[in-house]
Design an enzyme around this catalytic site. Structure first.
Site, short mmCIF file in Angstrom:
data_model
loop_
_atom_site.label_atom_id
_atom_site.label_comp_id
_atom_site.label_asym_id
_atom_site.label_seq_id
_atom_site.Cartn_x
_atom_site.Cartn_y
_atom_site.Cartn_z
N GLN A 64 0.38 45.49 35.43
CA GLN A 64 0.93 46.47 34.48
C GLN A 64 0.06 47.71 34.48
O GLN A 64 -1.13 47.66 34.20
CB GLN A 64 0.96 45.86 33.09
CG GLN A 64 1.61 46.74 32.07
CD GLN A 64 1.52 46.16 30.69
OE1 GLN A 64 1.22 44.99 30.53
NE2 GLN A 64 1.76 46.98 29.69
N HIS A 65 0.65 48.88 34.83
CA HIS A 65 -0.09 50.13 34.77
C HIS A 65 0.23 50.90 33.51
O HIS A 65 -0.60 51.59 32.96
CB HIS A 65 0.26 51.01 35.98
CG HIS A 65 -0.07 50.35 37.27
ND1 HIS A 65 -1.33 50.36 37.80
CD2 HIS A 65 0.69 49.65 38.13
CE1 HIS A 65 -1.34 49.69 38.93
NE2 HIS A 65 -0.13 49.25 39.17
N THR A 66 1.51 50.81 33.11
CA THR A 66 1.94 51.58 31.95
C THR A 66 1.43 50.90 30.69
O THR A 66 1.78 49.78 30.41
CB THR A 66 3.48 51.63 31.91
OG1 THR A 66 3.91 52.18 33.14
CG2 THR A 66 3.95 52.49 30.77
N LYS A 67 0.57 51.59 29.95
CA LYS A 67 0.04 50.99 28.72
C LYS A 67 0.99 51.19 27.56
O LYS A 67 1.12 50.34 26.70
CB LYS A 67 -1.32 51.62 28.37
CG LYS A 67 -2.35 51.50 29.45
CD LYS A 67 -2.81 50.07 29.64
CE LYS A 67 -3.79 50.00 30.81
NZ LYS A 67 -3.66 48.78 31.57
N ASP A 124 8.75 54.64 35.41
CA ASP A 124 8.27 53.80 36.52
C ASP A 124 9.42 53.43 37.45
O ASP A 124 9.26 53.38 38.67
CB ASP A 124 7.62 52.52 35.98
CG ASP A 124 6.29 52.79 35.32
OD1 ASP A 124 5.88 52.01 34.45
OD2 ASP A 124 5.66 53.81 35.69
#
Lengths: 230, 267
Positions: A64-67, A124
């Site tokens: 997971q990159h999107t916080k 994304d």
């Protein structure tokens, strides 16, 4: 060749963009070794995630990159039938609890043979559309679901989906699953697109909506015999 | 501990002190369940799975989640098993006393109000999510009660970790004025949907059918834990099962016995 869009994460490799606020360290400018990259057969460029460059936080999910998701999509349902596969999703991009974008195609045609449907963070999804062939977690099954549909649609698909079902039956089953998801998922709307991939190619349908029933007798006066209940 | 009907805040200061010191609060265990109920023409059908879990272990493979509240009222419980058991027993006992005082059959709203007032008083710390159903003089009723004390009056309801799986079945197949057989079939399908698609639910399907003439508890209405394979023990392999590649016969008369060798170590 589609120019590669810029990335916000060092783990994906800073892509050279038109103008960047911060200078890119030279170490990140090129992939570490061309031999490490598995190039997909369709000819697109692969996207490699370098785990060492991910922010190391307690409990961070390496996938997971999107916080903080901003605009999100909900369920996506896909199934196999006699002539090919179908993927279906509603057309809502929700901004928190607001139904912000009501005509987003969340199922798109990638090429003559491939469909792509996504839920979660929409930005994304749009980024990924420029990077076909991304290596990531993938599942192969006769039916796949994401989001709320995991719990709501999967029992229906497991009970009724068959690999050799006709197109009408597959569509009816998907409609049934979508209807249940629409009833019970607050972040959904009654407007869907369905995409079909068969040997004759890929088509994405026009948006459609489903009939819903809200008039069951016992919903009419719930507190008739129970004042104080809802 | 202060007496009275308000929430007891005595331990909140202690909890705040502990979490400031870095002690994490104990995680509530959700036992994982699928419970459901549906109203049909003449009454109510309640259903539940029979798996009780402690973390990832199945603690009880065939527990009873449909609790007795009164002859005409039953309650399915999801959440912490101790909480559902204790709260339904407490209300069943209170209802019995109430029946002595009033001289009448208990009403569903009475059970509902007792349960919701108790749960609200404990602000969700009594982790009991209930599906309460039964028939009284006003007809069949079905309610859901959440751990914080809110209630809903519904024609079909599901609770527990498998609730969405079961609700998918209800949303596709519910209709007004079902017969008893249709209702039993629908609830069974909903509970099985939870059993097969949710890891927290499993084992068998329990049902309870309540009408104005009484209630019928169908314990293990569908028994899904059948051992479909019976292991044969001892295993007997017929001669010829293993192919013989080589044979060598040794006569014991040719074996030499050595005297005075070290004794066998049998320690």
């Amino acid at each position: 060749m589609i120019p590669r869009p810029t990335s916000h994460s060092p783990a994906l490799g800073w892509q050279l963009g038109p103008s960047l606020a911060h200078p890119i360290p030279t170490a990140y400018a090129a992939p570490s070794s061309a031999a490490d990259v598995c190039t997909p057969s369709c000819g697109a460029q692969a996207c490699m995630v370098d785990g060492n460059l991910l922010e190391k936080q307690a409990g961070a999910d390496p996938r997971q990159h999107t916080k903080y998701p901003y605009v999100t999509g909900t369920s996506v349902i896909g199934l196999k039938y006699k002539d090919g596969v179908m993927i279906v999703a509603d057309t809502l991009g929700a901004y928190g609890s607001t139904k912000r974008y009501k005509s987003m195609d969340r199922v798109v045609k990638v090429n003559k043979h491939t469909l792509l449907g996504a839920g979660g963070e929409i930005s994304d999804f749009q980024y990924i559309q420029g990077l076909v062939g991304m290596t990531g977690t993938h599942y192969t099954d006769s039916h796949v679901t994401s989001g709320f549909a995991n719990a709501l649609a999967r029992p229906l698909l497991r009970a009724q989906q068959r690999d050799d079902m006709s197109e009408e039956k597959a569509l009816a089953l998907l409609h049934e699953a979508l209807r249940v998801c629409y009833y019970r998922d607050k972040q959904s709307i009654n407007k869907f697109t369905v995409a079909k991939a068969t040997k004759d190619g890929v088509t994405v349908s026009e948006p459609f909506s489903l009939d819903t029933r809200w008039d069951y007798k016992l919903f009419a006066q719930p507190t008739k015999w129970a004042v104080g209940a809802w | 501990m202060s007496e009275g009907s308000g929430f007891n805040f005595d331990l909140c200061k202690r909890n705040a002190m502990l979490s400031a010191k870095g002690v994490p609060p104990p995680r509530a265990w959700s036992t994982g369940t699928t419970i459901a109920g549906v109203i049909f023409k003449d009454g109510v059908v309640l259903g539940a799975d029979t798996r009780s879990t402690a973390g990832t272990t199945v603690a009880d493979k065939n527990c009873e989640k449909i609790h007795y509240v009164a002859d005409n009222i039953k309650c399915c419980g999801a959440g912490t098993a101790a909480d559902t058991e204790a709260v339904t027993n407490m209300v069943a006992a209170s209802l019995q006393l109430h029946r002595y005082a009033t001289g009448r059959q208990s009403r569903l709203v009475t059970a509902l109000t007792m349960l919701k007032q108790h749960l609200f008083r404990y602000q969700g710390y009594v982790s009991a999510a209930l599906v309460l159903g039964g028939v009284d003089l006003n007809g069949p009723h079905l309610f859901t009660i959440f751990p914080h004390g809110s209630t809903d009056s519904l024609p079909f309801a599901t609770m527990g970790s498998g609730s969405l799986n079961a609700m998918a079945m209800f949303e596709s197949n519910y209709k007004d004025d079902m017969t008893r057989e249709e209702a039993i079939d629908l609830v069974t399908r909903a509970i099985k949907s939870g059993i097969y698609n949710d890891l927290g639910s499993g084992s068998n399907v329990d049902l309870c059918v309540i009408t104005k003439d009484g209630s019928e508890y169908l314990r293990n209405h569908e028994y899904l834990m059948d051992k479909t394979y019976q292991r044969k023990f001892p295993v007997v392999y017929e001669k010829g099962t293993a192919p013989v590649i080589k044979e060598k016969m040794v006569s014991l008369a040719d074996v030499q016995v050595l005297e005075g060798a070290a004794p066998m170590d049998t320690s």
